[in-house]
Each structure stands twice: as structure tokens, then as C-alpha cells.
Design a protein around this motif. Structure first.
Motif, PDB file in Angstrom:
ATOM      1  N   PHE A   1       4.438  -1.833 -27.795  1.00 46.64           N
ATOM      2  CA  PHE A   1       3.015  -1.873 -28.136  1.00 46.64           C
ATOM      3  C   PHE A   1       2.168  -1.333 -26.981  1.00 46.64           C
ATOM      4  O   PHE A   1       1.280  -0.490 -27.172  1.00 46.64           O
ATOM      5  CB  PHE A   1       2.619  -3.317 -28.488  1.00 46.64           C
ATOM      6  CG  PHE A   1       1.150  -3.511 -28.720  1.00 46.64           C
ATOM      7  CD1 PHE A   1       0.506  -2.872 -29.762  1.00 46.64           C
ATOM      8  CD2 PHE A   1       0.407  -4.343 -27.881  1.00 46.64           C
ATOM      9  CE1 PHE A   1      -0.855  -3.050 -29.976  1.00 46.64           C
ATOM     10  CE2 PHE A   1      -0.949  -4.527 -28.088  1.00 46.64           C
ATOM     11  CZ  PHE A   1      -1.575  -3.876 -29.140  1.00 46.64           C
ATOM     12  N   LEU A   2       2.477  -1.782 -25.758  1.00 43.43           N
ATOM     13  CA  LEU A   2       1.698  -1.327 -24.593  1.00 43.43           C
ATOM     14  C   LEU A   2       1.950   0.157 -24.308  1.00 43.43           C
ATOM     15  O   LEU A   2       1.058   0.877 -23.885  1.00 43.43           O
ATOM     16  CB  LEU A   2       2.028  -2.182 -23.359  1.00 43.43           C
ATOM     17  CG  LEU A   2       1.466  -3.601 -23.416  1.00 43.43           C
ATOM     18  CD1 LEU A   2       1.914  -4.402 -22.187  1.00 43.43           C
ATOM     19  CD2 LEU A   2      -0.060  -3.610 -23.513  1.00 43.43           C
ATOM     20  N   LYS A   3       3.170   0.600 -24.586  1.00 41.67           N
ATOM     21  CA  LYS A   3       3.498   2.014 -24.406  1.00 41.67           C
ATOM     22  C   LYS A   3       2.607   2.847 -25.339  1.00 41.67           C
ATOM     23  O   LYS A   3       2.042   3.865 -24.946  1.00 41.67           O
ATOM     24  CB  LYS A   3       4.981   2.233 -24.725  1.00 41.67           C
ATOM     25  CG  LYS A   3       5.511   3.596 -24.329  1.00 41.67           C
ATOM     26  CD  LYS A   3       7.012   3.668 -24.584  1.00 41.67           C
ATOM     27  CE  LYS A   3       7.454   5.102 -24.688  1.00 41.67           C
ATOM     28  NZ  LYS A   3       8.790   5.246 -25.241  1.00 41.67           N
TER      29      LYS A   3
ATOM     30  N   THR B   1      -0.897   2.999 -24.022  1.00 39.33           N
ATOM     31  CA  THR B   1      -0.998   3.927 -22.892  1.00 39.33           C
ATOM     32  C   THR B   1      -1.060   5.364 -23.382  1.00 39.33           C
ATOM     33  O   THR B   1      -1.871   6.169 -22.907  1.00 39.33           O
ATOM     34  CB  THR B   1       0.218   3.745 -21.947  1.00 39.33           C
ATOM     35  OG1 THR B   1       0.346   2.366 -21.651  1.00 39.33           O
ATOM     36  CG2 THR B   1       0.036   4.531 -20.663  1.00 39.33           C
ATOM     37  N   ILE B   2      -0.214   5.682 -24.371  1.00 42.33           N
ATOM     38  CA  ILE B   2      -0.221   7.040 -24.931  1.00 42.33           C
ATOM     39  C   ILE B   2      -1.596   7.335 -25.537  1.00 42.33           C
ATOM     40  O   ILE B   2      -2.162   8.412 -25.348  1.00 42.33           O
ATOM     41  CB  ILE B   2       0.897   7.211 -25.989  1.00 42.33           C
ATOM     42  CG1 ILE B   2       2.265   7.185 -25.303  1.00 42.33           C
ATOM     43  CG2 ILE B   2       0.724   8.512 -26.775  1.00 42.33           C
ATOM     44  CD1 ILE B   2       3.438   7.090 -26.251  1.00 42.33           C
ATOM     45  N   MET B   3      -2.151   6.341 -26.240  1.00 39.60           N
ATOM     46  CA  MET B   3      -3.470   6.542 -26.860  1.00 39.60           C
ATOM     47  C   MET B   3      -4.549   6.770 -25.797  1.00 39.60           C
ATOM     48  O   MET B   3      -5.425   7.609 -25.966  1.00 39.60           O
ATOM     49  CB  MET B   3      -3.825   5.325 -27.731  1.00 39.60           C
ATOM     50  CG  MET B   3      -3.109   5.313 -29.051  1.00 39.60           C
ATOM     51  SD  MET B   3      -3.476   6.789 -30.024  1.00 39.60           S
ATOM     52  CE  MET B   3      -1.888   7.579 -30.090  1.00 39.60           C
ATOM     53  N   ALA B   4      -4.486   6.011 -24.700  1.00 33.51           N
ATOM     54  CA  ALA B   4      -5.449   6.220 -23.611  1.00 33.51           C
ATOM     55  C   ALA B   4      -5.319   7.650 -23.104  1.00 33.51           C
ATOM     56  O   ALA B   4      -6.311   8.325 -22.819  1.00 33.51           O
ATOM     57  CB  ALA B   4      -5.217   5.217 -22.490  1.00 33.51           C
TER      58      ALA B   4
ATOM     59  N   ILE C   1      -7.802  -1.269 -24.757  1.00 30.91           N
ATOM     60  CA  ILE C   1      -7.287  -0.849 -26.060  1.00 30.91           C
ATOM     61  C   ILE C   1      -6.361  -1.921 -26.618  1.00 30.91           C
ATOM     62  O   ILE C   1      -6.467  -2.317 -27.782  1.00 30.91           O
ATOM     63  CB  ILE C   1      -6.542   0.509 -25.941  1.00 30.91           C
ATOM     64  CG1 ILE C   1      -7.540   1.626 -25.620  1.00 30.91           C
ATOM     65  CG2 ILE C   1      -5.758   0.826 -27.203  1.00 30.91           C
ATOM     66  CD1 ILE C   1      -6.904   2.968 -25.317  1.00 30.91           C
ATOM     67  N   ALA C   2      -5.456  -2.427 -25.752  1.00 28.47           N
ATOM     68  CA  ALA C   2      -4.489  -3.439 -26.203  1.00 28.47           C
ATOM     69  C   ALA C   2      -5.220  -4.682 -26.695  1.00 28.47           C
ATOM     70  O   ALA C   2      -4.907  -5.207 -27.761  1.00 28.47           O
ATOM     71  CB  ALA C   2      -3.527  -3.789 -25.068  1.00 28.47           C
ATOM     72  N   ARG C   3      -6.227  -5.134 -25.916  1.00 25.58           N
ATOM     73  CA  ARG C   3      -6.986  -6.336 -26.309  1.00 25.58           C
ATOM     74  C   ARG C   3      -7.665  -6.118 -27.657  1.00 25.58           C
ATOM     75  O   ARG C   3      -7.633  -6.978 -28.533  1.00 25.58           O
ATOM     76  CB  ARG C   3      -8.040  -6.662 -25.253  1.00 25.58           C
ATOM     77  CG  ARG C   3      -7.641  -7.806 -24.326  1.00 25.58           C
ATOM     78  CD  ARG C   3      -8.831  -8.396 -23.593  1.00 25.58           C
ATOM     79  NE  ARG C   3      -9.689  -7.411 -22.961  1.00 25.58           N
ATOM     80  CZ  ARG C   3      -9.458  -6.855 -21.788  1.00 25.58           C
ATOM     81  NH1 ARG C   3      -8.358  -7.167 -21.109  1.00 25.58           N
ATOM     82  NH2 ARG C   3     -10.290  -5.974 -21.273  1.00 25.58           N
ATOM     83  N   ALA C   4      -8.275  -4.930 -27.806  1.00 26.58           N
ATOM     84  CA  ALA C   4      -9.000  -4.645 -29.052  1.00 26.58           C
ATOM     85  C   ALA C   4      -8.043  -4.618 -30.239  1.00 26.58           C
ATOM     86  O   ALA C   4      -8.323  -5.179 -31.292  1.00 26.58           O
ATOM     87  CB  ALA C   4      -9.739  -3.323 -28.929  1.00 26.58           C
ATOM     88  N   LEU C   5      -6.888  -3.980 -30.053  1.00 22.62           N
ATOM     89  CA  LEU C   5      -5.942  -3.876 -31.165  1.00 22.62           C
ATOM     90  C   LEU C   5      -5.322  -5.222 -31.505  1.00 22.62           C
ATOM     91  O   LEU C   5      -4.970  -5.493 -32.643  1.00 22.62           O
ATOM     92  CB  LEU C   5      -4.846  -2.852 -30.847  1.00 22.62           C
ATOM     93  CG  LEU C   5      -5.287  -1.396 -30.719  1.00 22.62           C
ATOM     94  CD1 LEU C   5      -4.075  -0.488 -30.610  1.00 22.62           C
ATOM     95  CD2 LEU C   5      -6.136  -0.965 -31.903  1.00 22.62           C
TER      96      LEU C   5
END
Lengths: 60, 361
Positions: B21-23, B26-29, B42-46
Motif C-alpha cells: 500500500f505504501l509503495k 510513493t509511486i503516486m507521489a 496520501i496514505a492517510r487520506a486513502l
């Protein structure tokens, strides 16, 4: 007793399709399939460089 | 598949590890060109976001963008479609047909606040008869769905400006969404087809920052369409060196030289293909040996695919000095080299400044 069934859109296919069927005594007596979308590939491709035809036709 | 589950809960149910999930975050960032520190945001929002309802409309299309969607692997299609988006209506992949399908659409529209994704152009000639679904024209359906939507994302060239169907003589009067709908936020993700990573990134941006990403004057997100293909092309070195493919299959083609003379539109095309590539980041057209066709550019079908495109902005390499200058220089050559030295000094200055900035960090 005749009954007419229309299914539009037909899903899980690529493109737009409509099926109409006339049912008599629980059996389909007649059926019609219509493609409900037209773009005019044949019209647009006329007069173009033939080397480009594959680029366009693959978008059908 | 409860709509009240958060995305993180959904992913856990599906056996997606936190590391994966974190990977993905990171790719999305990276795709969104955000600093890496934004990954946590992003992770918190998702983790907390509820799945937005999505209506995917197909009009005059080839389903190529749908094919692109089905090949998404960041995350895989099941995760994208079923977990992040609640795809309430999509003709090509939905289970119901006929009246049941149309009911899904009507129920979603009644509720409002959904995201609308449009694939394909909208024909307006002859009252829109050239594209009808459930007995109603594309024009009528689009207007109805747009009235209650939170935002519209157009995917592909056709929904962007009309695309292939709008190519002269445009027999059906095909138009893009922005020519028909006003007063609704619209973001365009052109391409033929769209690169699904850009759709995923746009959705992630929407969920993280509660708004659509910054766009250019054509409504295309800057993170995806802000950079020229030619300037980021892996074959650019060959262009600068004057090494061109002259015929398909020639020595230069086999060596991977520049495709400009074969009609590559990279110098006038803006998209992030060289960076994020296609098909799980495997390749992209130029890497595969064919020129770019500038598929994210309006009216690109009117550019002859195999004729070189005029280059308006001349690039610095035309004034590069020779590595071993001739011993006797003409005054013109000397002037050109002088100018090049000036440019080089400027570049050196810029490098020094950037190093200074690094030291200050």
C-alpha cells in the motif's frame, strides 16, 4: 400472445448494442440487433495517406 | 464490498499488505510530481477516504481507454475499480444490462456528488442520433449526468476535443465534453488511449487534497502534460548528435536512433510517457521503435503521421562547438563558438547556484 423485449444497452461487450425480440408462446419468433453508435471511419479515412490506415483502423 | 468501508479496510480484506500500500502511495507521489514527504499525506487520506461513486460513460469510443483501465496494475484493476472507486455504471464491465443497467445510472444521478468519467466523443448532428444508449442520445445522457456530478474527468482524445470521430469532415458532428458542458469542474486526461496511471494519480489527488489537480489552459493536469516528450526522450541524445533513422529497419533504426525524420511528433507533444511509460512501466511507443503521434494534442489526427513536424524552438545543440575545432577558423565559426562559450558559462553559473542552494539545505 406476442410480447416484445428490448435489451439496451447490452453490457460487457465492446461498443453499443441493442437487442429487440418478439416472443410468442415463450419462444423468440423474431429478433433484431442494432449497433447504436456510428463514427464514420470509412468517410474520414478517404483520401488519407495509406501508411496511416493502420493507426486509424485499429481504433475501431 | 460495503460502501461504508474505507479503502484501507478494503485493501486489508483483499490481502494487500501495508508495505504494498505504501509503495503504491510513493509511486503516486512520484507520478503527481509531489515531494516524497507527501506520501504520508496520501496514505492517510486513502486510509480514511470513502469510495467515491463513479459513473463511467462511453459514447463514440473504441473502448481503448477502458482497455487501458483494465490493464491498471498500480494498483491492480480489481483494487482500483472495486476498492478505490465505486464504479456504479460502466457498460463494458458491469453485470446488469438493459433496464437494470440504466437503473444503476439513474439511482447514482439521483444521489448526486459522484465523479463522472467520460470516454468517447458526443455527436451533435441530427439530434445526436449517431450515439444512443437505452434509446437516449449521448448528448441527453451527458447533460443529465453532468447536472448532478461533483466533477468530470474526460479520458482519451475523443472526450477531450472530439478525437478521431471529429477529424474532418466530422460526419457525425462529434464534440468533446468541454464544448458541451460548462459550470462543472472538468479535468482532461487525453491520450489515445489514456495512460491509466494518470487516471489513478488524478483520483488519488482528488481523494488526498479534495480537489482536482492543477491544469494547463487545455484543462490537462500539469503533472502529466506539463513536459515536452522530446525534452525527456531517451533518444534525444541521437537527435542532438544528428543521428536519425532514415528508413524502417535501417542501421539507425536497429541502433535506436532518433525517429524525428520518420515523423515522430515528440517535439510538439506534451505528456509524461517517457517517465512513467505504459503497460506496467514496460515500454512506450518511441522505445518500441515508432515515432510519437502526439495523441494528447488537440487535432493530432490532422498531422500526417509519417511527415516530420516543423520544430519552432531551435535547441542549443545547433550552436555546440566542435570537439576538435578546425585550426583555421572563419570569423563566423569563431562567433558561433564565442556564443556557445557564453551559453556554457551561463550553464556553469546555474550549476554553481544550484549547488549553493543544496549547501544551504
Amino acid at each position: 400472445m406476442a410480447q416484445k423485449i428490448v435489451i439496451d444497452p447490452i453490457t460487457r461487450i465492446e461498443g453499443h448494442l441493442r437487442i429487440e425480440a418478439r416472443v410468442e408462446d415463450g419462444r423468440i419468433a423474431e429478433a433484431w440487433a442494432s449497433s447504436t453508435m456510428f463514427r464514420g471511419f470509412e468517410i474520414i479515412m478517404k483520401g488519407r495517406d495509406p501508411r496511416e490506415a493502420w493507426l486509424m483502423a485499429q481504433r475501431i | 464490498m460495503s460502501p461504508t468501508m474505507s479503502i484501507a479496510e478494503e485493501l486489508a480484506v483483499r490481502g494487500i499488505t501495508r508495505r504494498e500500500f505504501l509503495k503504491f502511495c510513493t509511486i503516486m507521489a512520484g507520478v503527481l510530481a509531489l515531494p516524497v514527504e507527501q506520501t504520508a499525506k496520501i496514505a492517510r487520506a486513502l486510509e480514511t477516504a470513502r469510495r467515491p461513486a463513479v459513473v463511467w460513460l462511453e459514447f463514440q469510443d473504441c473502448a481503448g481507454c477502458t482497455e487501458s483501465l483494465l490493464r491498471a496494475n498500480r494498483p491492480s484493476v480489481a483494487e482500483l475499480v472495486l476498492d478505490i472507486l465505486s464504479l456504479n455504471y460502466h457498460e463494458t464491465i458491469m453485470a446488469p444490462a438493459g433496464h437494470a443497467a440504466e437503473k444503476s445510472l439513474q439511482d447514482t444521478v439521483k444521489e448526486g456528488g459522484y465523479l463522472t468519467i467520460v470516454e468517447g466523443s458526443i455527436p451533435v448532428n441530427d439530434d445526436g442520433v449517431y450515439c444512443c444508449i437505452g434509446g437516449r442520445s449521448a448528448l441527453e445522457i451527458l447533460k443529465e449526468v453532468a447536472a448532478n456530478t461533483a466533477a468530470i474527468i474526460t479520458v482519451g482524445a475523443c472526450a477531450f476535443y472530439g478525437g478521431w470521430p471529429a477529424t474532418p469532415p466530422n460526419p457525425t458532428g462529434a464534440k468533446g465534453v468541454k464544448e458541451i458542458i460548462t459550470g462543472v469542474p472538468i479535468v482532461n486526461l487525453p491520450g489515445c488511449p489514456l495512460n491509466v496511471d494518470n487516471l489513478t494519480a488524478t483520483v488519488v489527488h482528488y481523494l488526498t487534497f479534495k480537489k482536482l489537480p492543477a491544469v494547463d489552459d487545455l484543462g490537462r493536469p500539469l503533472f502529466a502534460y506539463g513536459r515536452r516528450i522530446h525534452d525527456n526522450c531517451e533518444r534525444r541524445g541521437h537527435f542532438d548528435a544528428g543521428e536519425f533513422v532514415e528508413a524502417w529497419g535501417d542501421e539507425g533504426h536497429r541502433q535506436g536512433w532518433c525517429l524525428y525524420k520518420m515523423g515522430c511528433k515528440g517535439p510538439v507533444a506534451f505528456q509524461n510517457c517517457p517517465a512513467i511509460r505504459w503497460n506496467e512501466g514496460t515500454s512506450w511507443p518511441v522505445a518500441a521503435g515508432h515515432g510519437c503521434i502526439a495523441c494528447a494534442t488537440p487535432n493530432f489526427w490532422e498531422m500526417p503521421a509519417y511527415e516530420p513536424v516543423p520544430i519552432h524552438a531551435l535547441t542549443p545543440p545547433t550552436t555546440y562547438p566542435e570537439v576538435e575545432p578546425a585550426k583555421e577558423m572563419s570569423p563566423i565559426t569563431a562567433g558561433v563558438i564565442g556564443a556557445a562559450v557564453g551559453v556554457a558559462a551561463g550553464v556553469a553559473g546555474a550549476v554553481a547556484v544550484s549547488q549553493l542552494a543544496k549547501k544551504e539545505e
